[in-house]
Design an enzyme around this catalytic site. Sequence first.
Site, PDB file in Angstrom:
ATOM      1  N   HIS A 118       0.816  -1.220   0.000  1.00 62.25           N
ATOM      2  CA  HIS A 118       0.000   0.000   0.000  1.00 62.25           C
ATOM      3  C   HIS A 118       0.847   1.267   0.000  1.00 62.25           C
ATOM      4  O   HIS A 118       0.350   2.351  -0.296  1.00 62.25           O
ATOM      5  CB  HIS A 118      -0.980  -0.002   1.186  1.00 62.25           C
ATOM      6  N   ASP A 148       0.134  -7.610   1.394  1.00 65.81           N
ATOM      7  CA  ASP A 148       0.520  -6.201   1.508  1.00 65.81           C
ATOM      8  C   ASP A 148       2.041  -6.043   1.510  1.00 65.81           C
ATOM      9  O   ASP A 148       2.599  -5.300   2.314  1.00 65.81           O
ATOM     10  CB  ASP A 148      -0.085  -5.576   2.768  1.00 65.81           C
ATOM     11  N   SER A 222       4.769   2.503   7.956  1.00 65.29           N
ATOM     12  CA  SER A 222       4.362   1.369   7.131  1.00 65.29           C
ATOM     13  C   SER A 222       5.517   0.881   6.260  1.00 65.29           C
ATOM     14  O   SER A 222       6.161   1.664   5.558  1.00 65.29           O
ATOM     15  CB  SER A 222       3.196   1.760   6.226  1.00 65.29           C
TER      16      SER A 222
END
Length: 481
Positions: A118, A148, A222
């Site tokens: 993402h 992911d 992230s």
Amino acid sequence: MSTYPVHSWFVALVGAVLLSWQTAATARSLPDFTELVEEASPAVVNISTRQNADPRAAGMQGGPGMQPGMPDLEGLPPIFREFFERGFPQGQAPQRQAQSLGSGFIISADGYVLTNNHVVAGADEIFVRLTDRRELSAELIGADPRSDLALLKIEAGEDLPVVRMGRSADLKAGEWVVAIGSPFGFDHSVTAGIVSAKGRALPNESYVPFIQTDVAINPGNSGGPLFNLDGEVVGINSQIFTRSGGFMGLSFSIPVDVAMDVVEQLKRDGTVRRGWLGVVIQEVNKDLAESFGLPKPAGALVAQVMPGGPGDEGGLQVGDVILSFNDEEIVMSSDLPHAVGRVRPGETATVTVMRDKERQKLEMKIGALPEEDQAAMPGSQPQSGSSAADNRLGVVVRDLTAEQKQNLDVQEGVMVAEVRQGPGAMVGLRPGDVITNLDNERIDTVKTFQQVVKDLPSNRSISMRVVRQGRASYITFRLGQ
């Protein structure tokens, strides 16, 4: 002369010594992260992207205020999506400049970098900023939205600093862990905490058994690494659970064991293939466990078997409770996709099931997970020829026509035509539902249904398999005297 002042002084001195000793002992018991951070930080990078979008269309991409370069958030549950959205200014004019999005880390000296999918999804250009302030263009080798994860490649010589890989399987709840990343663009920020739990299943994330920690993770973290105290990467920071948009003590990381399997496939093929059984499963609760003769709630209940799929060809049946897969115990239904997904398509697996209150072992060849989930079968409207609602469930049912069986992809069952006051209404039955199994008995006609309903026991959990809009699930209920 009184000795009390001397006694008080002595007690105070002893107390101060004991307190100092206790403080020093406590300090010695807490971990020192300085060496770990000095060693690992050079291999942690900042990831930014550029998306060459039409400025006029910027307001149409993902909702109001979404900027070029933002990751695709549509696949995330709202409570997680809010976390990522709050990391970006809202309502500003679209820009073509690179936006700082997340973190990553170098896994090989020749320039392979691992991050979250993402973070780079939808990007036209990807940039990696190293600790020496160099900013290099990166090539996307491959991405896997289901886990992911994304694998990048940069060209910066052959002597890049790299992280050391650990084993997430060896992690234990309560163990100290450290995250390094770029929250809100602050490069190489360090936060620490403990492992809260392992094997967590999250909404819409069927193939990752997440590591839960209380490490402070915020937008920009992230894709960054999660380290154990030996300085080894054990996870990739991916999501947080939040109601405020910020950190609330629940952070989730992708286990490195899962990530490295994905990396090898992305390097080799540019894509990831996972094992697939071709079944729809659901959790086994206390009532279902009682109904299926299990001593405790455990396993994955097979609610639907895809015709011609690996499970169908391997002998799995609706109503089977999968207790183990390749000798790995299935405690929660979410354990099964993790176990099956790790198997290479074409390999043979051993599945232990509870069927008719007896254990059975089945051997089956695992298939490849389809690229897209199969669409639900369309429903059909009830036809004429119904039974009366004088049964104990308070529902009117009708036999299925051949066309309805074909459209609904069911071999047998009865369709609910009307729901009146009674147990059927209380468990949520609706017109158009198809009942295929009741109290572990197959339902093929209205006559069979009426007979089974008549013989239903009282004050015991009773299971019912219902197909609604092409999706099957089991529900439980009890009947009074």
